[in-house]
Design a protein around this motif. Structure first.
Motif, PDB file in Angstrom:
ATOM      1  N   LYS A   1      29.754  56.291  13.146  1.00 34.69           N
ATOM      2  CA  LYS A   1      28.750  56.037  11.958  1.00 34.69           C
ATOM      3  C   LYS A   1      29.309  57.108  11.069  1.00 34.69           C
ATOM      4  CE  LYS A   1      24.644  54.815  14.292  1.00 34.69           C
ATOM      5  NZ  LYS A   1      23.251  55.042  14.207  1.00 34.69           N
ATOM      6  N   CYS A   2      28.855  56.711   9.695  1.00 37.86           N
ATOM      7  CA  CYS A   2      29.073  57.348   8.364  1.00 37.86           C
ATOM      8  C   CYS A   2      28.442  58.802   8.580  1.00 37.86           C
ATOM      9  CB  CYS A   2      28.857  56.534   6.990  1.00 37.86           C
ATOM     10  SG  CYS A   2      28.865  57.677   5.770  1.00 37.86           S
ATOM     11  N   PRO A   3      29.052  59.823   7.995  1.00 37.64           N
ATOM     12  CA  PRO A   3      28.439  61.033   8.303  1.00 37.64           C
ATOM     13  C   PRO A   3      27.447  61.337   7.048  1.00 37.64           C
ATOM     14  CG  PRO A   3      30.805  61.387   7.727  1.00 37.64           C
ATOM     15  CD  PRO A   3      30.303  59.778   7.803  1.00 37.64           C
ATOM     16  N   HIS A   4      27.698  60.486   6.170  1.00 46.13           N
ATOM     17  CA  HIS A   4      26.667  60.489   4.938  1.00 46.13           C
ATOM     18  C   HIS A   4      25.525  59.711   4.900  1.00 46.13           C
ATOM     19  CE1 HIS A   4      30.010  62.944   3.541  1.00 46.13           C
ATOM     20  NE2 HIS A   4      30.947  61.796   3.636  1.00 46.13           N
ATOM     21  N   CYS A   5      25.749  58.562   5.630  1.00 45.87           N
ATOM     22  CA  CYS A   5      24.738  57.277   5.250  1.00 45.87           C
ATOM     23  C   CYS A   5      24.129  57.066   6.814  1.00 45.87           C
ATOM     24  CB  CYS A   5      25.264  56.039   4.811  1.00 45.87           C
ATOM     25  SG  CYS A   5      26.078  56.553   3.094  1.00 45.87           S
ATOM     26  N   ASP A   6      24.437  57.535   7.942  1.00 45.04           N
ATOM     27  CA  ASP A   6      24.052  57.272   9.091  1.00 45.04           C
ATOM     28  C   ASP A   6      23.938  55.546   9.427  1.00 45.04           C
ATOM     29  OD1 ASP A   6      23.081  58.157  11.627  1.00 45.04           O
ATOM     30  OD2 ASP A   6      21.089  57.456  11.056  1.00 45.04           O
TER      31      ASP A   6
ATOM     32  N   ARG B   1      34.988  51.456   7.488  1.00 44.28           N
ATOM     33  CA  ARG B   1      34.432  51.620   6.335  1.00 44.28           C
ATOM     34  C   ARG B   1      33.068  51.678   6.014  1.00 44.28           C
ATOM     35  NH1 ARG B   1      37.409  48.432   1.988  1.00 44.28           N
ATOM     36  NH2 ARG B   1      39.383  48.680   3.191  1.00 44.28           N
ATOM     37  N   CYS B   2      32.557  52.613   5.478  1.00 44.23           N
ATOM     38  CA  CYS B   2      30.970  52.743   5.006  1.00 44.23           C
ATOM     39  C   CYS B   2      30.933  51.900   4.049  1.00 44.23           C
ATOM     40  CB  CYS B   2      30.510  54.091   4.743  1.00 44.23           C
ATOM     41  SG  CYS B   2      28.856  53.942   4.434  1.00 44.23           S
ATOM     42  N   HIS B   3      30.110  50.890   4.020  1.00 51.60           N
ATOM     43  CA  HIS B   3      29.754  50.126   2.939  1.00 51.60           C
ATOM     44  C   HIS B   3      28.797  50.440   2.093  1.00 51.60           C
ATOM     45  CE1 HIS B   3      26.557  47.453   4.039  1.00 51.60           C
ATOM     46  NE2 HIS B   3      27.011  47.780   5.336  1.00 51.60           N
ATOM     47  N   TYR B   4      28.302  51.752   2.030  1.00 48.40           N
ATOM     48  CA  TYR B   4      27.275  52.091   1.404  1.00 48.40           C
ATOM     49  C   TYR B   4      28.085  52.947   0.215  1.00 48.40           C
ATOM     50  CZ  TYR B   4      23.188  50.716   4.110  1.00 48.40           C
ATOM     51  OH  TYR B   4      22.035  50.018   4.871  1.00 48.40           O
ATOM     52  N   CYS B   5      28.554  54.062   0.808  1.00 48.51           N
ATOM     53  CA  CYS B   5      29.114  55.180  -0.018  1.00 48.51           C
ATOM     54  C   CYS B   5      30.945  54.987   0.032  1.00 48.51           C
ATOM     55  CB  CYS B   5      28.985  56.552   0.511  1.00 48.51           C
ATOM     56  SG  CYS B   5      29.682  56.812   1.994  1.00 48.51           S
ATOM     57  N   GLY B   6      31.704  54.272   0.701  1.00 44.18           N
ATOM     58  CA  GLY B   6      32.868  53.912   0.681  1.00 44.18           C
ATOM     59  C   GLY B   6      33.702  54.977   1.560  1.00 44.18           C
ATOM     60  N   TYR B   7      32.992  55.876   2.319  1.00 43.38           N
ATOM     61  CA  TYR B   7      33.640  56.743   3.421  1.00 43.38           C
ATOM     62  C   TYR B   7      34.754  55.947   4.105  1.00 43.38           C
ATOM     63  CZ  TYR B   7      34.008  59.958   7.539  1.00 43.38           C
ATOM     64  OH  TYR B   7      34.390  60.418   8.405  1.00 43.38           O
ATOM     65  N   THR B   8      35.987  56.265   4.443  1.00 45.22           N
ATOM     66  CA  THR B   8      37.011  55.478   5.178  1.00 45.22           C
ATOM     67  C   THR B   8      37.524  56.449   6.070  1.00 45.22           C
ATOM     68  OG1 THR B   8      36.811  53.965   3.209  1.00 45.22           O
ATOM     69  CG2 THR B   8      38.844  53.708   4.817  1.00 45.22           C
TER      70      THR B   8
HETATM   71 ZN    ZN Z   1      28.444  56.343   3.772  1.00 41.18          ZN
END
Ligand code: ZN
Ligand code: ADP
Length: 729
Positions: A446-451, A464-471
C-alpha cells in the motif's frame, strides 16, 4: 416568428444557439423543447428549439427551419431546466446534456415512427337499423351476417380473429370500419389474488415518517438491513402517493435486479407501471415512453437514465440501493442520478427516499448531520434472522493444499447438498490484475501516503501509487512472510466451475457472469431456474450479490473475500463491506437460518470483521476516521482530471501544465496531487495521466475547471477528462 435553436454539432467550440425563421408551414407546430432540422453551413443538422420570440436578434438574413424531427419527444420545461443544471454540474456541453435526457434509440433520427405497433380492430360503420335491414335482406350472405351479428353485440373486436373475404366485402361496402389502435409490447396485469403482507410495526413507522414529508422536498435515508422489507415500504408509500393523485419514480441499480423487483410491482400495480433499462428493445422503449406521454403511467421504474423520464406531477422519488455505483455515469456527461433526483424533488416538492442496507458514507454522513432525515429498519421481517458468518484463513488452507475451496466450506456444501438446500458462491473478479498480492500470506503493498494498493507496471517492473506517484521497485520476496510468492493472478469463474464439478460430481452447478448472460433474458432464466431448484449451486460474480431472494439458499460462500479490498481505490473497503454484506444477505432469507463462509488471507482485516459482525455502525465509524485523516470524502470533495494522448511525452507535459495551472488558480486550502499515471495507464493505445483535486470549499473551482476545459478545446492530439466526485480514481 423566430426560433432560437441549439444545434447538434459535436464540437465543444460550437455549443451555441442560432436563430432561424419559423416558416409559415410550421407555424403553430413548433414548440419550445422540440427537435428540428436546420440548415447549417451547407448541410442540414438537428437541433433543439430553446426559445421562440418575435424579435429579430440581428440584421443578418435568417435561414428557415427545414422540418420537425420529432413531434412527440419534446424536452418539457422541467427537462430544459435539468439540462442547464446538468451542464453546470458536470461541465458538459448543453447539447450533450439535452441528448442525454432522451432515450438513446430516439437519436436514430426519424426512423422511430415505424416502431409504433398497432392492433387493427373492426366495428360497425353504419346505424344499427341499417345493419339489421342488411341482415334481413341478405339472408344468404351467412358469413357476413355472422360478423355483423357479433359486432352488434360486442361493438369492437380484433380484425385478425375474423379475417375473411366476407369481412373484406363488409369493409369495402362501408358497413364495417377498421381502427388502428396502438399496441404496447410490454403489458402486465395486476395479480388479482395478491394479498399484500401486513406491515410490521417497524415498517409501518417508516412509512408514516416518510409520508409525513409528502408535498415537501426532503431527502430521507431509509437504512434497513438486508431482508428488512424495504421494497414493501416503497410499495406502501407508492400506494399512498397514487391515492393522492401523484406519480412515482423508482430507480434501481441494474438489470439483474429488475426481474424480481419489477415483477413484484407488476403484480401489485399492473399496467400503470412503465420500465426503463438498457436491455429493452427500441420498440419497447418507445412504447413505454408513449405510455407516459399518454398519461397512462403512475409508476416509472428504471435504471440511472430513467431519472430523466418526462413524468409529471411526481409525488415521490425512490432510489433503491442508493450506494450503488451505477447511479453515476462513467462517461460524458458524468452525472450522478442522486443530484438530478434532488433537483426534481425540489421542482416537484416531493420527498426523495434513499434506500440501502449499506448506505454510502457520504449519504450516512449527511443523514447524521441532519441534512437528510434518517429512518432505520433494524430487523429482518418474520422470524428470519441475520446469517452466521465465519471468516476462514486461506493461508492455512494453502498449506493444506486447498487453494480454492477451504475444508470448512467443502464440508458445508456437502451438508447442504445432502439436505437438498441451495448454495450461492460469490467469486469477485474485479481488480486483481493490476495489483499484486502474496499468494502465501495475502500481503498487499500500500502507499504510505494514500492508503491504497499500489498498481503494478509491467514495463518498468515497479509498483506505483496512482494518486500521488509514490513508486518502488517490485521486490522478489514478500516483505511480510519472506516467501517468493508475490503474484498477481486471479481465479476465474470458469475455473471455479470446473473445480466444483470435479469436487461435487452429483451437484447441479450453474454459473452467472458476463459470459453466460450476454443473451437477452438469460439472467432471468438462470435466476428462475435456480429459484425453482433446478440447480443446487449458483456461482457468479458480483452480479449475484444483490437484491435476489432465494428462500431455499441457506449457504453463501465468498471465495475470495479480499479481491475488492485490494483494488487501488480509497473506496475499496467501503465497496467490500457493501458487497459482502449484500452477498451474506442472500443466505437464509426464509425461515431456515443462513450461514456464510468468507475465505480470506486477511482474517484480521477490520472491514471483514465488521461484515462478520453485521455491524454497519462499527464500519462507518472506523472508515470515517481514515477518511478524515487522509482528507477523502465525505470530508473533502474530489475532482479527478485525466490528460490523455497517444503521444506519451505530450500527455506528460500537458498534465504538468494542468497541475501548474490549478496551483496558480485555485485557493490555497485546496490540495492538488499529481500528475501521476492513472489507474489504467494505457488504454486503447493512449497514455493517461491523472491529477487529483481535494477541496472542502473553493469558490474558484468551477470557473477554473471551465477555463481549463476551454483551453483544451484548442489543443491538438491531447484531451482532458474532468470528473467531479468520481466513482473510481
Ligand atoms: Zn500515494
Ligand atoms: P429488502 O428490500 O429490505 O431486502 P424485501 O422488501 O425484499 O426486503 O423483503 C424481504 C422478504 O420479506 C420478501 O420476500 C417480502 O415479500 C417479505 N416481506 C416484507 N415485508 C413483509 C411483511 N410485513 N410481512 C411478511 N413478509 C414481508
Amino acid at each position: 416568428m423566430i426560433a432560437e435553436v441549439l444545434v447538434e454539432y459535436n464540437a465543444k467550440s460550437i455549443d451555441k444557439s442560432f436563430f432561424y425563421l419559423i416558416p409559415s408551414s410550421l407555424k403553430n407546430k413548433i414548440t419550445k423543447g422540440m427537435k428540428v432540422k436546420v440548415p447549417f453551413g451547407n448541410k442540414l443538422i438537428n437541433g433543439f428549439v430553446i426559445n421562440i420570440t418575435n424579435e429579430q436578434p440581428h440584421n443578418y438574413e435568417l435561414k428557415s427551419i427545414d422540418s420537425i424531427v420529432d413531434d412527440f419527444l419534446i424536452l418539457n420545461d422541467e427537462l430544459l431546466l435539468i439540462g442547464n443544471y446538468l451542464q453546470e454540474k458536470t461541465l458538459c456541453t448543453k447539447i450533450t446534456a439535452y441528448q442525454t435526457m432522451l432515450p438513446s434509440n430516439l437519436k436514430i433520427k426519424d426512423k422511430h415512427h415505424n416502431l409504433i405497433k398497432y392492433d387493427i380492430y373492426i366495428s360497425l360503420n353504419s346505424s344499427v337499423e341499417q345493419v339489421r335491414s342488411f341482415i334481413n335482406n341478405n339472408k344468404r350472405k351467412i358469413k357476413q351476417n355472422e360478423i355483423l351479428t357479433i359486432l352488434l353485440q360486442k361493438k369492437q373486436v380484433l380484425k385478425k380473429d375474423y379475417a375473411s373475404n366476407a369481412l373484406n366485402e363488409l369493409i369495402k361496402n362501408k358497413l364495417v370500419k377498421e381502427e388502428y389502435i396502438q399496441k404496447y409490447r410490454l403489458e402486465h396485469h395486476k395479480n388479482q389474488d395478491l394479498i399484500p403482507p401486513k406491515l410490521t410495526i417497524e415498517q409501518e413507522k417508516a412509512v408514516n415518517k416518510i409520508y409525513s414529508y409528502a408535498n415537501k422536498s426532503k431527502t430521507i435515508l431509509l437504512h434497513g438491513v438486508t431482508g428488512s422489507g424495504k421494497t414493501e415500504v416503497y410499495m406502501n408509500l407508492i400506494e399512498k402517493v397514487i391515492k393522492d393523485g401523484r406519480n412515482c419514480l423508482l430507480l434501481i441499480p441494474e438489470i439483474t435486479l429488475t426481474a424480481q423487483i419489477v415483477n413484484r410491482f407488476y403484480d401489485r400495480f399492473g399496467n400503470i407501471v412503465a420500465i426503463f433499462h438498457s436491455a429493452l428493445s427500441d420498440g419497447e422503449k418507445q412504447d413505454e415512453y408513449q405510455k407516459i406521454l399518454n398519461n397512462q403511467i403512475k409508476i416509472v421504474i428504471g435504471t440511472r437514465s430513467a431519472i430523466f423520464t418526462p413524468l409529471t406531477n411526481i409525488g415521490i422519488i425512490i432510489i433503491d440501493e442508493e450506494h450503488s455505483e451505477t447511479y453515476k455515469q462513467d462517461s460524458n456527461p458524468r452525472y450522478h442520478a442522486l443530484d438530478i433526483a434532488i433537483f426534481r424533488s425540489n421542482y416537484h416538492n416531493c420527498p426523495l427516499v434513499l434506500g440501502s442496507a449499506t448506505p454510502s458514507l457520504e449519504t450516512m454522513a449527511r443523514a447524521k448531520k441532519g441534512v437528510y432525515e434518517l429512518v432505520t429498519l433494524n430487523n429482518r421481517v418474520g422470524i428470519s434472522s441475520l446469517p452466521n458468518i465465519t471468516l476462514v484463513d486461506m493461508s492455512l488452507e494453502m498449506r493444506k493444499r486447498n487453494p480454492i475451496i477451504s475444508s470448512i466450506l467443502k464440508e458445508k456444501i456437502i451438508d447442504r447438498l445432502n439436505k437438498k438446500e441451495q448454495i450461492i458462491l460469490l467469486l469477485n473478479r474485479r481488480g486483481y490484475s493490476t495489483t499484486i498480492s502474496c499468494q502465501n500470506c495475502g500481503y498487499v503493498y500500500k502507499c504510505p501516503h494514500c492508503d491504497i494498493s499500489l498498481t503494478y507496471h509491467k514495463s518498468s517492473n515497479n509498483l506505483r501509487c496512482h494518486y500521488c506517484g509514490y513508486t518502488i521497485l517490485k521486490p522478489l520476496k514478500c516483505p511480510s512472510c519472506h516467501e517468493e510468492a508475490l503474484n498477481y493472478l486471479g481465479l476465474g469463474t470458469e475455473k471455479l466451475e470446473n473445480e466444483l464439478v470435479k469436487m461435487f460430481p452429483t451437484a447441479r452447478v450453474v454459473r452467472m457472469d458476463t459470459d453466460t448472460t450476454s443473451q437477452k433474458g438469460s439472467h432471468e432464466k438462470i435466476i428462475t431456474k435456480f429459484k425453482n431448484q433446478e440447480y443446487d449451486i449458483l456461482l457468479g460474480t458480483q452480479m449475484i450479490s444483490k437484491g435476489l431472494d432465494f428462500p431455499n439458499a441457506t449457504l453463501a460462500g465468498i471465495i475470495n473475500g479480499d479481491a475488492s479490498l485490494n483494488i487501488p481505490d480509497f473506496r475499496s473497503s467501503e465497496r467490500t463491506f457493501s458487497l459482502l454484506t449484500q452477498a451474506a444477505g442472500r443466505a437464509g432469507r426464509a425461515n431456515v437460518p443462513g450461514e456464510v463462509i468468507i475465505q480470506t488471507y486477511n482474517p484480521n482485516n477490520y472491514t471483514l470483521n465488521c461484515v462478520k459482525n453485521q455491524n454497519y455502525e462499527q464500519f462507518y465509524n472506523y472508515e470515517m476516521k481514515i477518511r478524515k485523516k487522509l482528507s477523502y470524502p465525505p470530508y473533502y470533495y474530489l475532482v479527478s482530471i485525466k490528460v490523455i494522448s497517444k503521444d506519451y511525452e505530450l500527455a506528460q507535459k500537458e498534465s504538468q501544465h494542468v497541475a501548474n495551472y490549478l496551483q496558480n488558480h485555485l485557493e490555497n486550502t485546496t490540495i492538488i496531487l499529481g500528475p501521476t499515471t492513472a489507474a489504467i495507464f494505457r488504454k486503447n493505445n493512449t497514455y493517461r495521466f491523472q491529477i487529483l483535486i481535494k477541496y472542502k470549499y473553493d469558490s474558484k473551482l468551477y470557473k477554473t475547471l471551465k477555463e481549463l476545459d476551454n483551453i483544451f478545446v484548442y489543443l491538438k492530439n491531447v484531451y482532458i477528462e474532468i470528473d467531479l466526485n468520481p466513482n473510481n480514481i
